[in-house]
Write an enzyme that holds these catalytic residues in place. Structure first.
Site, PDB file in Angstrom:
ATOM      1  N   ASP A 262       0.864  -1.176   0.000  1.00 55.61           N
ATOM      2  CA  ASP A 262       0.000   0.000   0.000  1.00 55.61           C
ATOM      3  C   ASP A 262       0.909   1.238   0.000  1.00 55.61           C
ATOM      4  OD1 ASP A 262      -2.108   1.731  -0.072  1.00 55.61           O
ATOM      5  OD2 ASP A 262      -3.159   0.887   1.652  1.00 55.61           O
TER       6      ASP A 262
HETATM    7  C1  NOJ Z   1      -3.897   4.056   0.172  1.00 59.01           C
HETATM    8  C2  NOJ Z   1      -5.109   3.205   0.358  1.00 59.01           C
HETATM    9  O1  NOJ Z   1      -5.017   2.513   1.581  1.00 59.01           O
HETATM   10  C3  NOJ Z   1      -5.341   2.189  -0.746  1.00 59.01           C
HETATM   11  O2  NOJ Z   1      -6.618   1.623  -0.569  1.00 59.01           O
HETATM   12  C4  NOJ Z   1      -5.212   2.836  -2.086  1.00 59.01           C
HETATM   13  O3  NOJ Z   1      -5.464   1.884  -3.097  1.00 59.01           O
HETATM   14  C5  NOJ Z   1      -3.830   3.433  -2.200  1.00 59.01           C
HETATM   15  N1  NOJ Z   1      -3.684   4.462  -1.185  1.00 59.01           N
HETATM   16  C6  NOJ Z   1      -3.559   4.024  -3.567  1.00 59.01           C
HETATM   17  O4  NOJ Z   1      -4.265   5.179  -3.739  1.00 59.01           O
END
Ligand code: NOJ
Length: 738
Positions: A262
């Site tokens: 993530d």
């Molecule tokens: C953080 C988030 O937790 C995740 O769900 C998302 O896909 C990513 N950022 C990318 O934007």
């Protein structure tokens, strides 16, 4: 490209080129607008690295992606195309309800179609991968990301996980759909206290039994990528957690697709305190087989020195690079780096009549009728005067926070929907009250002081609105309130400890209900709110989530009886925030509360609140009365399987959709078992007065759990079967497993 050619390509790359494939950067590195989806930091990444990068975060649009791809390909020595990955969560241009609403449809087939349509739009716009579905099991409504989950139940979540992946990836290897990245692996929804990014700590038994099945269902459905979650599990952040990533995901489940961290999660291993610096963080992550580093310099700068020092093996990195190249190849990007995206295709694909129709259907099935005292709903069109009030009455924010590519101007507001049923003599409208008493918290999301000051109504306008609403209410027969959370009050980093309606709306509601008119409350929210006061104040309540582009039309159809509501809660609604976490499938205790009216101490209960939720899992009313009878098992014993049937009868003069739910209880086990577990459900159509026999087949596999020895097995003994319209109101029978 054939496998052999792909391997040759891998072998012809320098380390710098290989490692580039494992790095994902956001649009700002490619001169594209940037979407803020995480903390902004200087990464110290220079152009040389950018030129080698393998994928781009959150840039979409056929024109923009083509421009970036062309520039990149011109520089790429081996002509390796970029992967465009984006957050396409519940719709691209046509926005469906938030996933918690999708969960309330209890209709995975319908949601598969919705995700197929979403993929069609996203593909036209140049997206190759979506960071969806999010299948985190969630039982604490304080967590803002409740919005993105289909709810609290492993079986229901797994059914939706499969449907969403299947819909997104339809015909993927022949150029259709887009690749799905399931997230956030694993157990992100169990953050302690519902506080965003907080620790997760639970037994392996619970993890495997309740939290993992939905990710497993996505993997089994063929999702191409998995995203690691921000949380720790058993002391190790998931991005560096070999038990979760290597042992379970790769070895046990055989997942050989791409694992992506993530946002900044690799570097955050330092903040977690398990890595001293970027190099240690990179080492932990790559050793756990995290292939792509989203938005940090750790892999870009540290993998090569780690290889040179012999701290990690070359094979480890090669395997990761190969997985990324394979994904590009499987998607056909070496042949067509745009994968067919074009502006002409966007025009054809976006927001077609068919998609709007589907969005309306999904939205209608997601709405849950929580209360309908004196059958105030449905309202008869043009028979009485209806006053629509509230900050969501004529508001295009119905698509919610995470509809990144949706456009407000496409959205049908509730007022617009009502205008389909009411002429101007019968529809009265005024906003009546502001969304929030104070918008200062938006500063945390980047709004400036000036911007914040311009939000909402000024004091004069507030007074005028209230006065107008009270005056119009005098003329009205029914007041419909469209109230709810501000979009920024849920979603990522949207944890709250007070999950009631904003105070200013509560005060407004109280003033208005004192006029003693018939009242209907439409709730717009990204989570189950505490509605304990409101159930006393109003006659009817429709839980509408953020219902999407067609929300206004779908809601109007329900309010005016064109559609019979059929949504059922996929998450318990708490009586008070103090009950959280709250879920129906709780374990048996040694001192259970056997009657809600129990007096005295020494049982498992609160002194100041019921144990029961305000609205139970599976609950939802309709305008019909559906009766359940004749729960029948084909045998008192199960050898391999059991056939269970129940009769449902629609005792009304309108057709209905009924979600028949089957739960079991394993009465005695080698470890403590839940009081009820959902095992199967069917959404059936019933014409007016129609009677149907609904049949389920339960097998031994449905009875498996993690036993005392941690074996996934069924244990012989007595089981109770419960069948009904929700978890609480069920018929019961028993059988013995041989
Ligand atoms: C953080 C988030 O937790 C995740 O769900 C998302 O896909 C990513 N950022 C990318 O934007």
């Amino acid at each position: 490209m054939k496998e052999q050619a792909l391997k040759e390509l891998l072998n012809s790359l320098t380390w710098e080129e290989k490692i580039g494939q494992l790095v994902q950067l956001s649009g700002d590195f490619f001169h594209a607008d940037q979407l803020a989806v995480g903390p902004q930091k200087k990464l110290g990444i220079d152009q040389r690295i950018v030129d080698q990068v393998g994928s781009v975060l959150n840039v979409t649009g056929a024109e923009k992606t083509k421009e970036i791809q062309d520039r990149h390909m011109a520089k790429s020595r081996h002509k390796i195309p970029l992967l465009f990955m984006a957050d396409i969560i519940y719709g691209y241009r046509t926005i469906f309800p938030i996933p918690l609403g999708l969960g309330a449809t209890w209709n995975p087939d319908l949601i598969e179609s919705a995700y197929q349509q979403t993929a069609e739009e996203a593909k036209a716009a140049g997206a190759h991968v979506t960071f969806a579905p999010m299948v985190d099991l969630v039982r604490d409504a304080r967590w803002g990301r409740t919005l993105e989950s289909t709810g609290e139940d492993p079986v229901l979540n797994a059914a939706f996980a499969k449907a969403m992946v299947t819909g997104l990836q339809k015909d993927l290897l022949n150029g259709g759909g887009i690749a799905s990245c399931v997230k956030h692996f694993a157990a992100y929804g169990a953050a302690e206290g519902g506080r965003e990014y907080n620790t997760v700590d639970m037994s392996e038994r619970r993890l495997r039994q309740e939290y993992l099945p939905a990710y497993k269902a996505a993997v089994d459905a063929g999702c191409q990528l998995v995203m690691t979650s921000f949380n720790t599990y058993d002391g190790m952040p998931v991005t560096g957690n070999q038990f979760l990533l290597k042992e379970i995901l790769r070895k046990e489940w055989g997942f050989d697709g791409v694992i992506i961290s993530d946002y900044a999660a690799i570097q955050e291993l330092i903040a977690h305190g398990v890595a001293a610096d970027d190099r240690e963080a990179a080492k932990l992550a790559i050793e756990a087989t995290t292939d792509i580093d989203m938005k940090t310099p750790c892999y870009a700068k540290e993998l090569e020195p780690l290889i040179e020092n012999g701290e990690i093996s070359t094979e480890l990195v090669d395997r990761s690079v190969y997985r990324v190249l394979k994904l590009k190849n499987d998607l056909g990007l070496f042949e067509d780096p745009y994968r067919g995206a074009s502006q002409a295709l966007e025009e054809q694909a976006f927001l077609t009549e068919e998609k709007r129709r589907l969005a309306k259907k999904v939205s209608a099935e997601s709405v849950v009728l929580l209360q309908n005292r004196n059958q105030v709903l449905p309202l008869a069109p043009n028979k009485e005067k209806v006053l629509l009030v509230g900050p969501y009455g004529d508001n295009q924010e119905l698509i919610g926070l995470w509809a990144v590519h949706g456009q407000r101007e496409d959205v049908v507001t509730i007022k617009k929907g009502f205008e389909n049923y009411l002429d101007s003599d019968h529809l009265l409208y005024t906003q009546g009250c502001d969304m929030l008493e104070d918008y200062a918290f938006l500063g945390e999301f980047g709004a400036t002081k000036d911007q914040i000051e311009q939000l909402g109504l000024d004091e004069q306008m507030k007074a005028t609105e209230l006065e107008t609403a009270l005056a119009l209410a005098q003329q009205a027969d029914t007041i419909v309130f469209a109230l709810g959370e501000h979009t920024m009050q849920s979603g990522e980093a949207g944890s709250r400890t007070d999950i009631t309606l904003p105070k200013i709306q509560q005060v407004f509601l109280q003033k208005m209900v004192e006029l003693k008119k018939k009242t209907v409350l439409i709730v717009i929210s990204g989570r189950p709110l505490v509605l304990t006061k409101e159930i006393e104040q109003v006659d009817a309540i429709l839980q509408a989530w953020f219902p999407g582009t067609e929300g206004g039309n779908a809601l109007a159809d329900i309010v005016f009886g064109q559609t019979n509501p059929s949504g059922r809660l996929s998450m318990s609604f708490p009586y008070s925030v103090g009950q959280l976490p709250l879920y129906y499938s709780e374990f048996k205790t040694g001192r259970p509360l056997t009657s809600p009216t129990h007096k005295g101490r020494f049982v498992s209960k609160y002194l100041d609140s019921p144990n029961e939720p305000l609205f139970s899992f599976g609950f939802g009313l309709s305008y019909s009365k559906v009766e359940y009878s004749e729960l029948t098992l084909n045998s008192e014993y199960m050898n391999e399987s059991l056939t269970i049937s129940v009769t449902v009868k629609n005792r009304s003069d309108r057709s209905a959709q009924e979600t028949v739910q089957l739960y079991i209880q394993d009465v005695t086990g080698s470890v403590v078992r839940p009081i009820k577990e959902l095992k199967a459900f069917q959404k059936v159509d019933l014409r007016a007065d129609e009677e149907k026999k609904v049949t389920f087949h339960l097998t031994r596999a449905d009875l498996k759990f993690y036993t005392k020895e941690m074996l996934f097995e069924e244990e012989p003994g007595k089981f109770i079967v419960f069948v009904g319209p929700n978890v609480k109101e069920t018929l019961e029978a028993t059988f013995d497993l041989k």
